[in-house]
Design an enzyme around this catalytic site. Structure first.
Site, PDB file in Angstrom:
ATOM      1  N   ASP A  11      -8.036  79.051  67.577  1.00 18.17           N
ATOM      2  CA  ASP A  11      -7.529  77.754  68.015  1.00 18.17           C
ATOM      3  C   ASP A  11      -8.048  77.525  69.431  1.00 18.17           C
ATOM      4  O   ASP A  11      -7.694  78.255  70.362  1.00 18.17           O
ATOM      5  CB  ASP A  11      -6.000  77.742  67.992  1.00 18.17           C
ATOM      6  CG  ASP A  11      -5.428  76.333  68.045  1.00 18.17           C
ATOM      7  OD1 ASP A  11      -6.205  75.398  68.296  1.00 18.17           O
ATOM      8  OD2 ASP A  11      -4.213  76.185  67.851  1.00 18.17           O
ATOM      9  N   ASP A 105     -11.034  71.871  66.089  1.00 13.73           N
ATOM     10  CA  ASP A 105     -10.813  72.955  67.045  1.00 13.73           C
ATOM     11  C   ASP A 105     -10.060  74.147  66.465  1.00 13.73           C
ATOM     12  O   ASP A 105      -9.594  75.004  67.213  1.00 13.73           O
ATOM     13  CB  ASP A 105     -10.041  72.431  68.258  1.00 13.73           C
ATOM     14  CG  ASP A 105      -8.667  71.886  67.894  1.00 13.73           C
ATOM     15  OD1 ASP A 105      -8.458  71.571  66.713  1.00 13.73           O
ATOM     16  OD2 ASP A 105      -7.821  71.788  68.787  1.00 13.73           O
ATOM     17  N   GLU A 106      -9.974  74.237  65.149  1.00 12.87           N
ATOM     18  CA  GLU A 106      -9.121  75.269  64.553  1.00 12.87           C
ATOM     19  C   GLU A 106      -9.701  75.707  63.214  1.00 12.87           C
ATOM     20  O   GLU A 106     -10.155  74.880  62.427  1.00 12.87           O
ATOM     21  CB  GLU A 106      -7.714  74.696  64.361  1.00 12.87           C
ATOM     22  CG  GLU A 106      -6.680  75.658  63.890  1.00 12.87           C
ATOM     23  CD  GLU A 106      -5.325  74.986  63.736  1.00 12.87           C
ATOM     24  OE1 GLU A 106      -4.369  75.679  63.339  1.00 12.87           O
ATOM     25  OE2 GLU A 106      -5.204  73.762  63.986  1.00 12.87           O
TER      26      GLU A 106
END
Length: 465
Positions: A11, A105-106
């Site tokens: 993350d 983003d993860e």
């Protein structure tokens, strides 16, 4: 559950805001809020400095401004974020053929499938190397969680924030989860948490003690049984390799059931705006608008409307969601609302123009002095719909706060604010010292929009934002 912590969850830390701070030296270490700046805008990401004031993602932008009036408020640059995300996902792809992106983003990574880790020591080494590689490639930090299941890996990465690594040894799940708040379990939002609290259940250990039958009675078959298994630490969901998205959606669970019909409609409109932002961020448009409503008694209703063609227009999605809400009886209260778009398609040329127009139409700030705090300008007087915009109004809409520009004399910079026929630009680059601020006429021929500069020398640049 696996015998070794070979599921990795990455993350990125405050991704959008961190990318803006990295590209704008004058904002490093200062509160930054990224999101829609319009009257119904919401926060997409807040930097850790802004979070100290209570600002968080999904918060109405007006509330964020009240909490942190001196923060920098910027329009998202999704093309820029996608370019950085591409670099990160490429690094993950080198670790394993099984990478499951959840957003820009993860992502989850199955290290076992990549043959890189067979035990805790090997998994930790891979995780630490990944963090170093991401920093070297992008200049940004990410937090890593390692565990024997997806649920625990995600919990671990949350505990690792910011810029850390946490590994949960298989066999320690019950001991780790037991004293924690029930809210740590995925899928337990404020409303479910409050429902359990009223039943005397506040920790994960108390969930296990209550038993599956009691949870099913309280929450329903699917939700109750799933929660019980999660509380035991059981999560056998595999990491699924990247596949084409079928839908994009957002939803909010409310601490207190909503009864006011106007408030419910406003929440649906905000969710529609957020859904469109996520839709554009994924590079898609869609044909079917879906509304989800969970009522006071946990019954869930969905309504959908299919359009004649794919769209990413926030007005179209907002109005469709409003029409769907008219079909739902909210008497008794609403605890959850969601808006989604399915039937996805790649952007058409018309979609791109619509996005550009929507971004250019965002309200802008007037920051004529370098030392002045970021303040919102007063809204201009309403213009009759039939009246064409003046040349000044057309020019002003080009200069969205945070977007990149280049001046023929002063070089690269970014828009700090605009209004009253002027645009304020701070001239600095990712590797420079904080730059000077200069103000120009909005139609200055020497000032033009520009592509973002790479955060790391020699790195990839983003497309025009």
């Amino acid at each position: 559950m696996r015998a070794a912590p070979t599921i990795l969850h990455l993350d990125m830390d405050a991704f959008f805001a961190a990318a803006e701070q990295a590209s704008k030296p004058s904002l490093r270490g200062k509160p930054v809020v990224v999101g829609g700046l319009g009257p119904r805008g919401v926060v997409a990401t807040a930097s850790y400095e802004a979070r100290r004031f209570g600002v968080h993602s999904a918060m109405p932008m007006g509330q964020a401004r009240r909490l942190a009036p001196n923060a920098a408020y910027l329009v998202p640059r999704f093309a820029f974020y996608r370019a950085i995300s591409g670099q990160v996902m490429e690094l993950l792809g080198r670790l394993s053929p099984l990478v499951e992106p959840l957003s820009l983003d993860e992502a989850f990574v199955d290290l076992e499938a990549g043959g890189l880790a067979e035990d805790s020591a090997g998994a930790r080494a891979v995780g630490e190397r990944l963090r170093r590689d991401i920093l070297a490639a992008t200049g940004l930090t990410g937090s890593v969680g390692l565990a024997g299941s997806k649920m625990l890996a995600k919990i671990a990465s949350e505990e690792a924030k910011p810029d850390g690594l946490v590994l949960i040894e298989p066999g320690t799940e019950r001991e780790l989860l037991g004293p924690r708040s029930v809210r740590i379990i995925p899928g337990v939002g404020p409303a479910t948490g409050e429902h359990l609290r009223r039943a005397g259940i506040t920790t994960v250990a108390e969930v296990v003690e209550a038993g599956e039958d009691e949870l099913v009675r309280l929450l329903g078959r699917s939700h109750g049984a799933g929660l019980y298994q999660m509380a035991l630490g059981h999560d056998d969901r595999p990491v699924v390799a990247e596949r084409d998205a079928k839908s994009v959606s957002v939803e909010d669970t409310f601490d207190v059931d909503l009864h006011d019909r106007l408030r419910i409609r406003l929440e649906v409109e905000r969710l529609a705006e957020r859904c469109v932002a996520r839709l554009r961020g994924s590079g898609h448009s869609g044909r079917t608008i879906v509304l989800k409503v969970r009522r006071y008694d946990f019954s869930t209703l969905t309504r959908s409307e299919t359009l004649r063609g794919p769209t990413d227009d926030p007005v179209v999605v907002r109005e469709a969601a409003g029409r769907l809400l008219d079909l739902v009886d909210t008497t008794g209260g609403v605890r959850l609302l969601g808006v989604g778009v399915s039937g996805l398609a790649d952007y058409t040329q018309e979609d791109l123009f619509a996005q550009a127009e929507a971004e250019q139409a965002e309200p802008v700030r007037d920051e004529s002095a370098e030392s002045a705090p970021a303040q919102a300008t007063q809204p201009a007087a309403a213009v009759p719909e039939a009246a064409p915009p003046t040349a000044t109004e057309t020019a002003e809409r080009r200069w969205s706060p945070g977007h990149d520009v280049r001046h023929a004399v002063h070089g690269a910079g970014w828009v700090q604010g605009s209004g009253l026929g002027r645009v304020t630009v701070r001239f600095e680059e990712p590797g420079s010292e904080p730059g000077r601020v200069r103000t120009f006429s909005v139609d200055d021929p020497d000032l033009t929009p520009s592509d973002p500069l790479p955060l790391v020398p020699g790195g990839a640049t983003g497309a025009a934002a």
